[in-house]
Design a protein around this motif. Structure first.
Motif, PDB file in Angstrom:
ATOM      1  N   THR A   1       0.809  -1.223   0.000  1.00 29.05           N
ATOM      2  CA  THR A   1       0.000   0.000   0.000  1.00 29.05           C
ATOM      3  C   THR A   1       0.840   1.270   0.000  1.00 29.05           C
ATOM      4  OG1 THR A   1      -1.745  -1.183   1.192  1.00 29.05           O
ATOM      5  CG2 THR A   1      -1.868   1.221   1.194  1.00 29.05           C
ATOM      6  N   VAL A   2       1.708   1.420   0.981  1.00 24.90           N
ATOM      7  CA  VAL A   2       2.412   2.693   1.156  1.00 24.90           C
ATOM      8  C   VAL A   2       3.346   2.984  -0.023  1.00 24.90           C
ATOM      9  CG1 VAL A   2       3.940   4.051   2.638  1.00 24.90           C
ATOM     10  CG2 VAL A   2       2.182   2.582   3.659  1.00 24.90           C
ATOM     11  N   ILE A   3       4.234   2.050  -0.358  1.00 26.05           N
ATOM     12  CA  ILE A   3       5.180   2.306  -1.450  1.00 26.05           C
ATOM     13  C   ILE A   3       4.449   2.543  -2.777  1.00 26.05           C
ATOM     14  CG2 ILE A   3       7.093   1.378  -2.821  1.00 26.05           C
ATOM     15  CD1 ILE A   3       8.136   0.032  -0.251  1.00 26.05           C
ATOM     16  N   PRO A   4       3.450   1.730  -3.146  1.00 34.95           N
ATOM     17  CA  PRO A   4       2.737   2.035  -4.391  1.00 34.95           C
ATOM     18  C   PRO A   4       2.072   3.419  -4.391  1.00 34.95           C
ATOM     19  CG  PRO A   4       2.337  -0.232  -3.775  1.00 34.95           C
ATOM     20  CD  PRO A   4       3.059   0.411  -2.617  1.00 34.95           C
ATOM     21  N   HIS A   5       1.557   3.850  -3.235  1.00 36.65           N
ATOM     22  CA  HIS A   5       0.984   5.201  -3.177  1.00 36.65           C
ATOM     23  C   HIS A   5       2.056   6.264  -3.375  1.00 36.65           C
ATOM     24  CE1 HIS A   5      -3.319   4.941  -2.322  1.00 36.65           C
ATOM     25  NE2 HIS A   5      -3.042   3.799  -1.701  1.00 36.65           N
ATOM     26  N   VAL A   6       3.221   6.051  -2.773  1.00 32.79           N
ATOM     27  CA  VAL A   6       4.326   6.993  -2.969  1.00 32.79           C
ATOM     28  C   VAL A   6       4.676   7.055  -4.455  1.00 32.79           C
ATOM     29  CG1 VAL A   6       6.806   7.330  -2.563  1.00 32.79           C
ATOM     30  CG2 VAL A   6       5.288   6.816  -0.645  1.00 32.79           C
ATOM     31  N   LYS A   7       4.820   5.900  -5.076  1.00 30.18           N
ATOM     32  CA  LYS A   7       5.192   5.849  -6.488  1.00 30.18           C
ATOM     33  C   LYS A   7       4.065   6.303  -7.407  1.00 30.18           C
ATOM     34  CE  LYS A   7       8.789   2.392  -6.127  1.00 30.18           C
ATOM     35  NZ  LYS A   7       9.280   1.117  -6.653  1.00 30.18           N
ATOM     36  N   GLY A   8       2.860   6.397  -6.866  1.00 36.28           N
ATOM     37  CA  GLY A   8       1.727   6.875  -7.643  1.00 36.28           C
ATOM     38  C   GLY A   8       1.656   8.390  -7.744  1.00 36.28           C
ATOM     39  N   ALA A   9       2.528   9.077  -7.041  1.00 39.81           N
ATOM     40  CA  ALA A   9       2.557  10.543  -7.071  1.00 39.81           C
ATOM     41  C   ALA A   9       3.838  11.014  -7.747  1.00 39.81           C
ATOM     42  CB  ALA A   9       2.489  11.105  -5.651  1.00 39.81           C
ATOM     43  N   ALA A  10       3.741  12.059  -8.516  1.00 38.53           N
ATOM     44  CA  ALA A  10       4.923  12.664  -9.125  1.00 38.53           C
ATOM     45  C   ALA A  10       5.803  13.238  -8.020  1.00 38.53           C
ATOM     46  CB  ALA A  10       4.522  13.751 -10.112  1.00 38.53           C
ATOM     47  N   VAL A  11       7.111  13.031  -8.136  1.00 35.09           N
ATOM     48  CA  VAL A  11       8.020  13.457  -7.066  1.00 35.09           C
ATOM     49  C   VAL A  11       8.045  14.972  -6.865  1.00 35.09           C
ATOM     50  CG1 VAL A  11       9.494  11.411  -7.218  1.00 35.09           C
ATOM     51  CG2 VAL A  11      10.086  13.436  -8.532  1.00 35.09           C
ATOM     52  N   THR A  12       7.519  15.714  -7.799  1.00 28.48           N
ATOM     53  CA  THR A  12       7.537  17.182  -7.701  1.00 28.48           C
ATOM     54  C   THR A  12       6.245  17.747  -7.107  1.00 28.48           C
ATOM     55  OG1 THR A  12       6.732  17.300  -9.969  1.00 28.48           O
ATOM     56  CG2 THR A  12       9.125  17.434  -9.652  1.00 28.48           C
ATOM     57  N   THR A  13       5.483  16.922  -6.407  1.00 22.22           N
ATOM     58  CA  THR A  13       4.187  17.376  -5.888  1.00 22.22           C
ATOM     59  C   THR A  13       4.129  17.317  -4.363  1.00 22.22           C
ATOM     60  OG1 THR A  13       3.234  15.143  -5.981  1.00 22.22           O
ATOM     61  CG2 THR A  13       3.004  16.530  -7.966  1.00 22.22           C
ATOM     62  N   PRO A  14       3.232  18.114  -3.786  1.00 16.99           N
ATOM     63  CA  PRO A  14       2.993  18.026  -2.350  1.00 16.99           C
ATOM     64  C   PRO A  14       2.439  16.650  -1.948  1.00 16.99           C
ATOM     65  CG  PRO A  14       2.047  20.051  -3.223  1.00 16.99           C
ATOM     66  CD  PRO A  14       2.501  19.228  -4.397  1.00 16.99           C
ATOM     67  N   GLU A  15       1.703  15.991  -2.861  1.00 23.39           N
ATOM     68  CA  GLU A  15       1.182  14.657  -2.571  1.00 23.39           C
ATOM     69  C   GLU A  15       2.334  13.690  -2.297  1.00 23.39           C
ATOM     70  OE1 GLU A  15      -1.882  16.953  -4.489  1.00 23.39           O
ATOM     71  OE2 GLU A  15       0.120  16.491  -5.219  1.00 23.39           O
ATOM     72  N   PHE A  16       3.370  13.773  -3.125  1.00 28.41           N
ATOM     73  CA  PHE A  16       4.536  12.918  -2.923  1.00 28.41           C
ATOM     74  C   PHE A  16       5.153  13.197  -1.555  1.00 28.41           C
ATOM     75  CE2 PHE A  16       9.100  12.111  -3.057  1.00 28.41           C
ATOM     76  CZ  PHE A  16       9.145  10.802  -3.505  1.00 28.41           C
ATOM     77  N   ALA A  17       5.327  14.481  -1.228  1.00 25.30           N
ATOM     78  CA  ALA A  17       5.932  14.848   0.054  1.00 25.30           C
ATOM     79  C   ALA A  17       5.106  14.299   1.219  1.00 25.30           C
ATOM     80  CB  ALA A  17       6.075  16.362   0.159  1.00 25.30           C
ATOM     81  N   GLY A  18       3.792  14.422   1.131  1.00 24.47           N
ATOM     82  CA  GLY A  18       2.925  13.914   2.192  1.00 24.47           C
ATOM     83  C   GLY A  18       2.977  12.400   2.309  1.00 24.47           C
ATOM     84  N   ARG A  19       2.996  11.742   1.169  1.00 26.86           N
ATOM     85  CA  ARG A  19       3.053  10.281   1.175  1.00 26.86           C
ATOM     86  C   ARG A  19       4.406   9.792   1.689  1.00 26.86           C
ATOM     87  NH1 ARG A  19      -0.196   9.084  -4.525  1.00 26.86           N
ATOM     88  NH2 ARG A  19      -2.095  10.167  -3.855  1.00 26.86           N
ATOM     89  N   MET A  20       5.474  10.497   1.356  1.00 26.61           N
ATOM     90  CA  MET A  20       6.796  10.125   1.879  1.00 26.61           C
ATOM     91  C   MET A  20       6.849  10.313   3.392  1.00 26.61           C
ATOM     92  SD  MET A  20       8.881   8.742  -0.242  1.00 26.61           S
ATOM     93  CE  MET A  20      10.239   8.716   0.910  1.00 26.61           C
ATOM     94  N   LYS A  21       6.171  11.345   3.883  1.00 30.11           N
ATOM     95  CA  LYS A  21       6.139  11.562   5.336  1.00 30.11           C
ATOM     96  C   LYS A  21       5.479  10.364   6.027  1.00 30.11           C
ATOM     97  CE  LYS A  21       4.767  14.897   8.875  1.00 30.11           C
ATOM     98  NZ  LYS A  21       5.909  14.646   9.713  1.00 30.11           N
ATOM     99  N   VAL A  22       4.358   9.902   5.490  1.00 35.09           N
ATOM    100  CA  VAL A  22       3.675   8.737   6.052  1.00 35.09           C
ATOM    101  C   VAL A  22       4.564   7.498   5.940  1.00 35.09           C
ATOM    102  CG1 VAL A  22       1.700   7.171   5.760  1.00 35.09           C
ATOM    103  CG2 VAL A  22       1.359   9.655   5.688  1.00 35.09           C
ATOM    104  N   PHE A  23       5.222   7.324   4.810  1.00 37.87           N
ATOM    105  CA  PHE A  23       6.139   6.207   4.597  1.00 37.87           C
ATOM    106  C   PHE A  23       7.213   6.208   5.689  1.00 37.87           C
ATOM    107  CE2 PHE A  23       9.197   4.404   1.061  1.00 37.87           C
ATOM    108  CZ  PHE A  23       9.297   3.199   1.735  1.00 37.87           C
ATOM    109  N   GLY A  24       7.820   7.366   5.909  1.00 43.72           N
ATOM    110  CA  GLY A  24       8.851   7.484   6.936  1.00 43.72           C
ATOM    111  C   GLY A  24       8.312   7.194   8.329  1.00 43.72           C
ATOM    112  N   GLU A  25       7.097   7.655   8.608  1.00 39.83           N
ATOM    113  CA  GLU A  25       6.487   7.403   9.914  1.00 39.83           C
ATOM    114  C   GLU A  25       6.216   5.911  10.108  1.00 39.83           C
ATOM    115  OE1 GLU A  25       3.116  10.035   9.756  1.00 39.83           O
ATOM    116  OE2 GLU A  25       4.291  11.760  10.433  1.00 39.83           O
ATOM    117  N   PHE A  26       5.744   5.232   9.053  1.00 40.68           N
ATOM    118  CA  PHE A  26       5.515   3.789   9.127  1.00 40.68           C
ATOM    119  C   PHE A  26       6.818   3.055   9.435  1.00 40.68           C
ATOM    120  CE2 PHE A  26       1.731   1.354   7.672  1.00 40.68           C
ATOM    121  CZ  PHE A  26       0.792   2.376   7.663  1.00 40.68           C
ATOM    122  N   VAL A  27       7.854   3.389   8.692  1.00 37.87           N
ATOM    123  CA  VAL A  27       9.134   2.708   8.872  1.00 37.87           C
ATOM    124  C   VAL A  27       9.691   2.986  10.266  1.00 37.87           C
ATOM    125  CG1 VAL A  27      11.545   2.598   8.070  1.00 37.87           C
ATOM    126  CG2 VAL A  27       9.661   2.555   6.411  1.00 37.87           C
TER     127      VAL A  27
END
Length: 177
Positions: A85-111
């Protein structure tokens, strides 16, 4: 210093935490930097997780009591959640977007959450279950495994799966947006 798989895994957790901190400090304009950091995070996380799932967790399970089995079930579900779930959502957002930044924050919190629980609960239990010699042997086995074709295949398979799931999410968002 004597070899110890628990120390090795904790050091890898700390290295991942640092990469997530670096990612947190990037801006939406840092396309190459974010892409590079995501690749480094995956390169550090996937072999670690796959080895735990294939070797460490089964060895832990053989010796665990009820509390250990509960801890193991939690760890396995956290791994699956990140991978499916988490990694595919991260990869589903363009790296130049706030969505990517938010998803990476959640990814980091999970890890970080998973690593803290592993270190404070599972590793503490493992230290009582395994002798120093066994922990050293697991550490050597891990080093050998990381250089093996089995590791390469596990890593490539996981990366392909999360890349495809991320691409599907991008297409789905494009079609529905």
């Amino acid at each position: 210093m004597a070899r110890d798989i628990l120390k090795t895994l904790k050091a890898e957790h700390n290295a991942l935490r640092e990469l997530f901190k670096e990612m947190e400090s990037t801006t939406d304009r840092a396309e190459k930097g974010r892409a590079d950091l995501l690749a480094k995070i995956e390169a550090g996380l996937v072999p670690h997780a796959k080895w735990e799932e294939q070797v460490f967790y089964p060895a832990f399970k053989e010796r665990a009591d009820r509390d250990g089995l509960k801890t193991l079930a939690e760890a396995l579900l956290e791994h699956a959640s990140v991978e499916q779930t988490v990694i595919p959502h991260v990869k589903g957002a363009a790296v130049t977007t706030p969505e990517f930044a938010g998803r990476m924050k959640v990814f980091g919190e999970f890890v970080d959450h998973h690593a803290k629980e592993e270190e404070s609960t599972m590793f503490k239990m493992a230290r009582e279950m395994f002798s120093a010699d066994e922990l050293a042997q697991l550490d050597e086995d891990y080093e050998t495994w990381k250089a093996s074709p089995a590791a390469s295949n596990a890593i490539a398979g996981t990366k392909l799966k999360t890349d495809l799931q991320g691409a599907a999410k991008k297409v789905s968002q494009t079609l529905s947006g």
